[in-house]
Design a protein around this motif. Structure first.
Motif, mmCIF file in Angstrom:
data_model
loop_
_atom_site.group_PDB
_atom_site.id
_atom_site.type_symbol
_atom_site.label_atom_id
_atom_site.label_comp_id
_atom_site.label_asym_id
_atom_site.label_seq_id
_atom_site.Cartn_x
_atom_site.Cartn_y
_atom_site.Cartn_z
ATOM 1 N N GLY A 1 19.818 -26.839 22.536
ATOM 2 C CA GLY A 1 19.486 -25.619 23.254
ATOM 3 C C GLY A 1 20.713 -25.000 23.887
ATOM 4 O O GLY A 1 21.852 -25.389 23.612
ATOM 5 N N THR B 1 8.547 -35.725 25.330
ATOM 6 C CA THR B 1 7.461 -36.165 24.451
ATOM 7 C C THR B 1 7.121 -37.634 24.698
ATOM 8 O O THR B 1 8.005 -38.491 24.604
ATOM 9 N N PRO C 1 14.560 -31.104 20.982
ATOM 10 C CA PRO C 1 13.178 -30.705 20.706
ATOM 11 C C PRO C 1 12.146 -31.738 21.109
ATOM 12 O O PRO C 1 10.981 -31.394 21.329
ATOM 13 N N ALA D 1 12.912 -34.429 17.328
ATOM 14 C CA ALA D 1 11.494 -34.078 17.324
ATOM 15 C C ALA D 1 10.571 -35.287 17.340
ATOM 16 O O ALA D 1 9.400 -35.168 17.709
ATOM 17 N N THR E 1 22.718 -25.130 18.366
ATOM 18 C CA THR E 1 21.431 -24.817 17.775
ATOM 19 C C THR E 1 20.364 -24.836 18.858
ATOM 20 O O THR E 1 20.382 -25.695 19.754
ATOM 21 N N SER E 2 19.462 -23.894 18.788
ATOM 22 C CA SER E 2 18.391 -23.817 19.776
ATOM 23 C C SER E 2 17.493 -25.037 19.688
ATOM 24 O O SER E 2 17.479 -25.761 18.688
ATOM 25 N N VAL E 3 16.723 -25.251 20.717
ATOM 26 C CA VAL E 3 15.768 -26.363 20.708
ATOM 27 C C VAL E 3 14.786 -26.199 19.551
ATOM 28 O O VAL E 3 14.464 -27.164 18.850
ATOM 29 N N ALA E 4 14.332 -24.959 19.322
ATOM 30 C CA ALA E 4 13.382 -24.722 18.232
ATOM 31 C C ALA E 4 13.996 -25.047 16.879
ATOM 32 O O ALA E 4 13.293 -25.437 15.939
ATOM 33 N N GLY E 5 15.323 -24.902 16.784
ATOM 34 C CA GLY E 5 16.004 -25.219 15.531
ATOM 35 C C GLY E 5 16.403 -26.669 15.404
ATOM 36 O O GLY E 5 17.051 -27.052 14.428
ATOM 37 N N GLY E 6 16.048 -27.470 16.414
ATOM 38 C CA GLY E 6 16.344 -28.900 16.343
ATOM 39 C C GLY E 6 17.586 -29.331 17.081
ATOM 40 O O GLY E 6 18.056 -30.459 16.892
#
Length: 329
Positions: free
Chosen positions: A111, A220, A216, A123, A103-108
């Motif tokens: 990547g 942070t 994601p 996230a 799953t992509s980073v944007a999808g959680g």
């Protein structure tokens, strides 16, 4: 449960000892002893159907016990730590209903260019518990051990010392994890007062790791507060066992001694002895190590166990002073 032999183990080791006397005169002598040893223990086979066998009383290894489990597992060192880890990319894990490896980073997810074994940061900005398995986390056995012994004799006076060295090996600091849970450890105050951290950049999940991160929430800044980290990711009762692994190596000033020999004629004439030796020695006087607990050498299971370095409110090695009076005929 009926006890049975459940594994084939292999031990191979080397030891080298060198004893020297560089200087000897009528009134002065200097002795030096050097020792180096290495042992490699390995589990070579287990009964069919067994992935690993946990040594008795060696901890939970389930994220809710007081220590990782010390196990026999084929291809691994004897007594290796097995326990719960954080979720990592490349293991085919599903975290919070997301197949993180695909799953992509944007999808959680992790990547498309993650490093295998990277900490998965969701996230929220925090690493997450591996929901499925336990893993081999580290080897508590030292890479090698050594010692340096020396003694100086000045006439009837002698001065000696012994250094012990253990290089490598992991220790499990369960004491710190228990203190973390209740927010009473020094590192909890430092985390609270030090401001936000970024996992994998200025904060590692334990003192021996240098983990890559992905997901994601990678990069942070997050606070190390009680609810978000200390009671979960850094608690011995609920957090991953890997959090509490530390460098178990050390150099110890094992002994310093001072002795004096009395052999004047009155000793034989009045007491019937050829000489009397008076000696005072201090033991375990100083330790140099990177361990944040009381002592990387102490272990909850004692020296006889194949599982080393488990620390859960253990006492350190005792420091002592010994007075010896030796009567020689």
């Amino acid at each position: 449960v009926v006890p049975a032999n459940a594994a084939d183990l292999q031990n191979r080791g080397e030891e080298v000892t060198l004893n020297l006397r560089p200087v000897t005169t009528r009134s002065f002598a200097w002795d030096v002893g050097l020792q180096w040893a290495r042992n490699r223990g390995l589990t070579t086979s287990l009964p069919a159907g067994l992935t690993f066998v946990q040594f008795p009383l060696s901890g939970g290894g389930n994220g809710a016990g007081l220590a990782v489990g010390g196990v026999a597992q084929v291809g691994q060192p004897i007594g290796a730590y097995r326990g719960v880890d954080f979720a990592r990319c490349g293991r085919g894990l599903v975290v919070n209903s997301v197949d993180i490896d695909h799953t992509s980073v944007a999808g959680g997810g992790c990547g498309t260019s993650f490093t295998s074994g990277a900490l998965f940061i969701d996230a929220s900005g925090y690493p997450q518990l591996d929901p499925n398995n336990t893993y081999i986390l580290g080897d508590p056995n030292p890479d090698w051990t050594g010692s340096v012994r020396t003694n100086f004799r000045f006439g009837k006076l002698s001065i000696g010392g012994l250094l012990d060295i253990r290089h490598g090996g992991i220790a499990y600091n369960g004491t710190k994890g228990a203190l973390n849970q209740f927010g009473v450890g020094l590192n909890t105050a430092q985390g609270r007062d030090g401001g936000p951290v970024i996992f994998g950049t200025n904060y590692q999940v334990n003192t021996i790791s240098n983990d890559a991160v992905a997901g994601p929430g990678a990069g942070t800044p997050v606070p190390l507060n009680q609810d978000g980290w200390w009671q979960n990711g850094a608690s011995v009762f609920f957090g991953p066992d890997v959090t509490f692994l530390e460098d178990g190596g050390f150099v110890k000033l094992r002994e310093v001694s001072l002795g004096y020999t009395i052999d004047q004629p009155w000793v034989a004439r009045s007491l019937g002895f050829s000489s009397i030796e008076v000696r005072v020695a201090g033991r375990n006087l100083k330790s140099w190590n990177n361990y944040t607990g009381v002592d990387p050498e102490t272990s909850l299971l004692g020296a006889a166990s194949p599982v080393r370095g488990l620390n859960y409110f253990n006492n350190p090695q005792t420091r002592s002073w010994v007075f010896t009076l030796t009567l020689n005929r």
